[in-house]
Design an enzyme around this catalytic site. Sequence first.
Site, PDB file in Angstrom:
ATOM      1  CB  VAL A  15       2.349  12.710  11.449  1.00 32.94           C
ATOM      2  CG1 VAL A  15       2.764  14.625  11.470  1.00 32.94           C
ATOM      3  CG2 VAL A  15       2.884  11.931  10.071  1.00 32.94           C
ATOM      4  CB  THR A 125       2.151  13.077   3.014  1.00 34.10           C
ATOM      5  OG1 THR A 125       3.181  12.874   4.335  1.00 34.10           O
ATOM      6  CG2 THR A 125       2.371  13.653   1.692  1.00 34.10           C
ATOM      7  N   GLY A 274      19.364  -3.751  -0.837  1.00 32.84           N
ATOM      8  CA  GLY A 274      18.401  -4.487   0.648  1.00 32.84           C
ATOM      9  C   GLY A 274      16.988  -4.973  -0.263  1.00 32.84           C
ATOM     10  CB  CYS A 281       5.575   8.078   4.373  1.00 27.55           C
ATOM     11  SG  CYS A 281       5.186   8.612   5.929  1.00 27.55           S
ATOM     12  NE  ARG A 348       1.174   2.075   9.246  1.00 22.51           N
ATOM     13  CZ  ARG A 348       1.102   4.272   9.580  1.00 22.51           C
ATOM     14  NH1 ARG A 348      -0.572   3.787   9.285  1.00 22.51           N
ATOM     15  NH2 ARG A 348       1.620   4.095  10.578  1.00 22.51           N
TER      16      ARG A 348
END
Length: 456
Positions: A15, A125, A274, A281, A348
Amino acid sequence: MDNKIRITILGLGHVGLPTALGFAQIGWEVIGTDNDLDKLDLISEGVVPFYEPGISEMLKKYLGQGNFKVEKNQSQAIKDAQCIFVCVGTPQNSDGSADLSQLETVAKTIAENISGYKLIVEKSTTPVTTAANLRLSIQRHIDTRIKKQGKTSDDFEFDVAVNPEFLKEGTAISDFMCPDRIVVGVDNEKSRQLLKAIYLPLFESEDVFEEKFMVTDVNTAEIIKHASNAFLATKISFINMLADLCEAADANVADVAKGIGMDKRIGPSFLNAGIGFGGYCLPKDIRAFSWIASQYGVDFSLLREVDKINLDRIHKFVDKVKKILWVLKGKNIAVWGLSFKPNTDDIRESPAIAVVNKLLKLESNLKVYDPSISDILEKGGLPTGLESIETYSTPISAATNADALVILTEWNEFKEIDLIELKENMAVPIIFDGRNIYESKEMREIGFEYYGIGLR
Ligand code: UDX
């Protein structure tokens, strides 16, 4: 003195770095700093420590022009700024809550180095009321400083604002330059004006800017961020449940998604069925959001269900592979895709990694390809337990002599593959497509045994 706004970015990750370079592109004087000094060395040499399209060129350009600088001394970086954007990590604690310890460290560092007025903008966040707590914490450290140094509170003025990021990995730069909206949570007009001045040049006119600039209080802005990711995650789990129903009832989830998405109130995006959502996030944000809700006595069990549905996708997918291939032990399985989504080397919380782990436990021989495999191997390697998997430099070489192919990430490269060549190279032409990138009918016509997710 020129009138360029001086911005410091604390935390140069996925970010912080795109944000820093976006502000540099607007023309502001930007300083970037981070606790990781090795990362700062790389960035100051023009090397981006992660894959993000377009960002390397920007880094070299703005380092060269001098309006983006890297500063190892955080105190100096804070002293020099009018506005400090906090982009540090808020990882997940074991109970699902967000670990805010990096923000507390930031509060102390800012308080120790503040002079004159600073606007501190929380971009990380964070759960609702974090900004309020950040403000209290900075003030507490400043009060200590006032007592020790015999200063007055007029020497240390600051505001805290919230400006959530909505940057997606893989398109972070275009998301920054052409945002859907800019949300700011502020306590006063002074903060609003400074944030307006910072972002206004992104838009062709003040009218367009005003349409996209949403001003609210700090708590509301924090909830907007968490709620956006929670809603996106909910859409994905919703379509994935529909995929299961379609599969059981012989219907086609891709058409269901199209049919419901044509309703403007629903919209077509984030309805691709999927193996589920991953990344840094969405999974952590839905957990942190339901955790903070519970702290306020609100039972957001809907989000816990969204999480559970998502985690179940992995088991369901591998069960399907097992059921159809019967024995997995000793079979050559080609794997396409490791990153949590296309155009990134980020693994991740990648659903692909979770599937690979399960297939390995079943003792199949995996032959793995991902377009970002060299970056993944270079920058941190494969996660523990996966170090020994065989990796390949092209999708066809991974699929050669394979008893089946599993597709786990929807890279464009896979969509454009020569399907005839693929079929001819595989030992047995069976595909398990965890991202629904092909048309079932076409695949069957070519001669594949093709299994998508909820497709007919
Ligand atoms: C997300 C938010 O979209 C972004 O606004 C926020 O700032 C950061 O978090 P990102 O983590 O980059 O961005 O990924 P995103 O594009 O949202 O995709 C998340 C996951 O959902 C990926 O694993 C993707 O493959 C999956 N996904 C997405 C689906 O399974 N189906 C879809 O229809 C869309």
